[in-house]
Scaffold this active site. Sequence first.
Site, PDB file in Angstrom:
ATOM      1  N   ASP A 172     -16.401 -20.971   5.945  1.00  0.00           N
ATOM      2  CA  ASP A 172     -15.282 -20.622   6.690  1.00  0.00           C
ATOM      3  C   ASP A 172     -14.153 -20.518   5.873  1.00  0.00           C
ATOM      4  OD1 ASP A 172     -14.062 -20.512   9.525  1.00  0.00           O
ATOM      5  OD2 ASP A 172     -13.116 -22.154   8.703  1.00  0.00           O
TER       6      ASP A 172
ATOM      7  N   THR B 203     -10.902 -14.938   9.142  1.00  0.00           N
ATOM      8  CA  THR B 203     -10.009 -15.711   7.953  1.00  0.00           C
ATOM      9  C   THR B 203     -10.529 -15.053   6.879  1.00  0.00           C
ATOM     10  OG1 THR B 203     -11.345 -17.337   7.840  1.00  0.00           O
ATOM     11  CG2 THR B 203      -9.367 -17.599   9.210  1.00  0.00           C
ATOM     12  N   THR B 204     -11.833 -14.701   6.659  1.00  0.00           N
ATOM     13  CA  THR B 204     -12.348 -14.294   5.231  1.00  0.00           C
ATOM     14  C   THR B 204     -12.048 -13.051   5.177  1.00  0.00           C
ATOM     15  OG1 THR B 204     -14.305 -15.794   5.522  1.00  0.00           O
ATOM     16  CG2 THR B 204     -14.404 -14.266   3.790  1.00  0.00           C
TER      17      THR B 204
ATOM     18  N   ASP C 207     -14.958 -20.824  16.501  1.00  0.00           N
ATOM     19  CA  ASP C 207     -14.726 -19.361  16.452  1.00  0.00           C
ATOM     20  C   ASP C 207     -15.340 -18.807  17.712  1.00  0.00           C
ATOM     21  OD1 ASP C 207     -13.789 -19.786  13.756  1.00  0.00           O
ATOM     22  OD2 ASP C 207     -15.740 -19.143  12.781  1.00  0.00           O
TER      23      ASP C 207
HETATM   24  P1  ADP Z   1     -14.617 -14.054   8.870  1.00  0.00           P
HETATM   25  O1  ADP Z   1     -14.299 -15.412   8.167  1.00  0.00           O
HETATM   26  O2  ADP Z   1     -13.916 -12.847   8.428  1.00  0.00           O
HETATM   27  O3  ADP Z   1     -14.912 -14.150  10.345  1.00  0.00           O
HETATM   28  P2  ADP Z   1     -17.611 -14.085   8.752  1.00  0.00           P
HETATM   29  O4  ADP Z   1     -18.341 -14.776   7.637  1.00  0.00           O
HETATM   30  O5  ADP Z   1     -17.630 -14.739  10.059  1.00  0.00           O
HETATM   31  O6  ADP Z   1     -16.054 -13.970   8.112  1.00  0.00           O
HETATM   32  O7  ADP Z   1     -18.097 -12.626   8.897  1.00  0.00           O
HETATM   33  C1  ADP Z   1     -17.623 -11.736  10.002  1.00  0.00           C
HETATM   34  C2  ADP Z   1     -17.984 -10.216   9.590  1.00  0.00           C
HETATM   35  O8  ADP Z   1     -19.491 -10.419   9.898  1.00  0.00           O
HETATM   36  C3  ADP Z   1     -17.467  -9.343  10.618  1.00  0.00           C
HETATM   37  O9  ADP Z   1     -17.102  -8.148   9.940  1.00  0.00           O
HETATM   38  C4  ADP Z   1     -18.639  -9.141  11.352  1.00  0.00           C
HETATM   39  O10 ADP Z   1     -18.686  -7.780  12.232  1.00  0.00           O
HETATM   40  C5  ADP Z   1     -19.777  -9.230  10.592  1.00  0.00           C
HETATM   41  N1  ADP Z   1     -21.303  -9.556  11.326  1.00  0.00           N
HETATM   42  C6  ADP Z   1     -21.436 -10.415  12.333  1.00  0.00           C
HETATM   43  N2  ADP Z   1     -22.746 -10.196  12.769  1.00  0.00           N
HETATM   44  C7  ADP Z   1     -23.077  -9.195  12.232  1.00  0.00           C
HETATM   45  C8  ADP Z   1     -24.570  -8.504  12.003  1.00  0.00           C
HETATM   46  N3  ADP Z   1     -25.358  -8.847  12.489  1.00  0.00           N
HETATM   47  N4  ADP Z   1     -24.593  -7.307  11.132  1.00  0.00           N
HETATM   48  C9  ADP Z   1     -23.467  -6.917  10.367  1.00  0.00           C
HETATM   49  N5  ADP Z   1     -22.396  -7.513  10.351  1.00  0.00           N
HETATM   50  C10 ADP Z   1     -22.132  -8.575  11.383  1.00  0.00           C
HETATM   51 MG    MG Z   2     -16.232 -15.326  11.556  1.00  0.00          MG
END
Ligand code: ADP
Ligand code: MG
Length: 537
Positions: free
Chosen positions: A64, A97-98, A389
């Site tokens: 996170d 956030t990332t 989240d």
């Molecule tokens: P953040 O802190 O930015 O939310 P995450 O590690 O939760 O970071 O990653 C979010 C990203 O992962 C988003 O761009 C989302 O669209 C992408 N994502 C989620 N599920 C999938 C999937 N099955 N395939 C590709 N990308 C995905």
């Molecule tokens: Mg996320």
Amino acid sequence: MTGQNIQPIFILPESASRSTGREAQKTNIEAAKAVANTVKSTLGPKGMDKMLVDATGDIVITNDGVTILEEMQIEHPAAKMIVEVAKTQEDEVGDGTTSSVILAGELLKNAETLIDQGIHPTVIAEGYKLAADKSQEILEKIAEKVDINNKETLYNIAKTAMTGKHVEWAKEILGKISVDAVLQVMEDSEVDIENIKLEKKQGGSIHDSELISGIVIDKERVHSNMPKTVKNAKILLLDTPLEVKETGIDSKIQISDPDKLKAFLDQEEKTIKELVDKVVKTKANVVFCQKGIDDLAQYFLAKKEIFAARRVSQSDMKKLARATGAKIISNLNEISSSELGSAGIVSEKKLGTENMTFIEACKNPKAVSLIIRGGTEHVVDEVERAVKDAVGDLAAAIIEGKFVVGGGAVQIELSRQLNDYAQKLSGRKQLAVQQFAKSIEIIPKTLAENAGLDPIDKITELKSSHEKGIAKAGLNVMNGKVENLLTKGVIEPLKINTQAIKSSSEAALMILRIDDVISAGKLDKGPSGMPPGGMPY
Ligand code: ADP
Ligand code: MG
């Protein structure tokens, strides 16, 4: 004046340091990029985790973004501004956030390319501002409407939010309880996530996590003779104490005559009895009191088989009111039975190792509890973050009523349309908007990288799909394919993206405009020779 030697003038204290112009910009941009680089490998479902160990040896394992950055205690001022981006994102949406931090880093990195070409940072900042504003407009247009009657959509939003967390195998149940909780507390398409209480307890398995149609509070009944379970509970919420009023000042009463002492105690008992009688008269069989309940009052209440808990926090009182329909009463003399709340059952139960009070089976509660379980402390903590989240994303999607397609689909489409927009501009601003558009591609690029795929191939493939008009084409990191991810249910609230663009571009603009960094020297840590820990008392 001529011919005179001008002495250099020092306007800063000796301990201060200063860097100006290009050097200041370079270090600030480097610092921002360094922050982005630390979280980069955690992005997306295939992102890695970080293990953070603090000074006391406590461990947090997470991917996170905001948690990582908060634990790192970053010091560089420009780096701190990027950490702020993550915090704003956390406060405003709770997810993304990332992404927002990576985006801020990339915006600055690409601005540097332009600076190196001799374009003034102010011009870049202007172009970036244009692009950021245009992005909001484009995103609104790309987004799809959320239909709150379509549970599938909501369920997919919850699942996408949790993909890649440690809860992968329990996504079904956690997604379901998150959706049910949000829909339960929703009023006129508004969701206040404060009304969803997360109660995490180590022990059991993630699958034991559940939604309570009511509230769970970490209080026991005050007297062991009180019933442990009350069915068809009529609930009184009191924010006034069931004790003889304290005077507020420490006072001592000296009584020498034993008769007088008895009279004094009798009087006190009488007052308390009267207070309890007023409670009994309301016909309530459960009392939650925000203040104290006197021993004697506890005894009287127990005799009347009333369940009572004391020193309930104000925020729990508010939630209890929303869950049971009770009013919070301050004056015992003015209660009507319509001000009592109700619950199918109120009981004291063990959760993990602690006794808690469950107020359950409420009719249409407008505040609920989600009980989060998991085998170890690290697991429950990560489950809690995942559920937060999910709940945050659902609330954002419902409040704004719009969602977009994830897996880079939204970013590639946005970047494409921004480039079209740049064509209408000229000169240096055009270059800045183009760099902004390019920066946005860092999200799909990083998703690909983290999944062990070739980022250049995948970006090319994504772009060509979007050129062909497949606006929902994203990179499915689960199978490595570029495909229509709307049909695969990889969707997220629009707000994640509008907010990420907003706060990352604001931070980038602010950093670009700085050309002078003056740092005061560190504050003296006290007289030298002091042992660590400061002066002994
Ligand atoms: P953040 O802190 O930015 O939310 P995450 O590690 O939760 O970071 O990653 C979010 C990203 O992962 C988003 O761009 C989302 O669209 C992408 N994502 C989620 N599920 C999938 C999937 N099955 N395939 C590709 N990308 C995905
Ligand atoms: Mg996320």
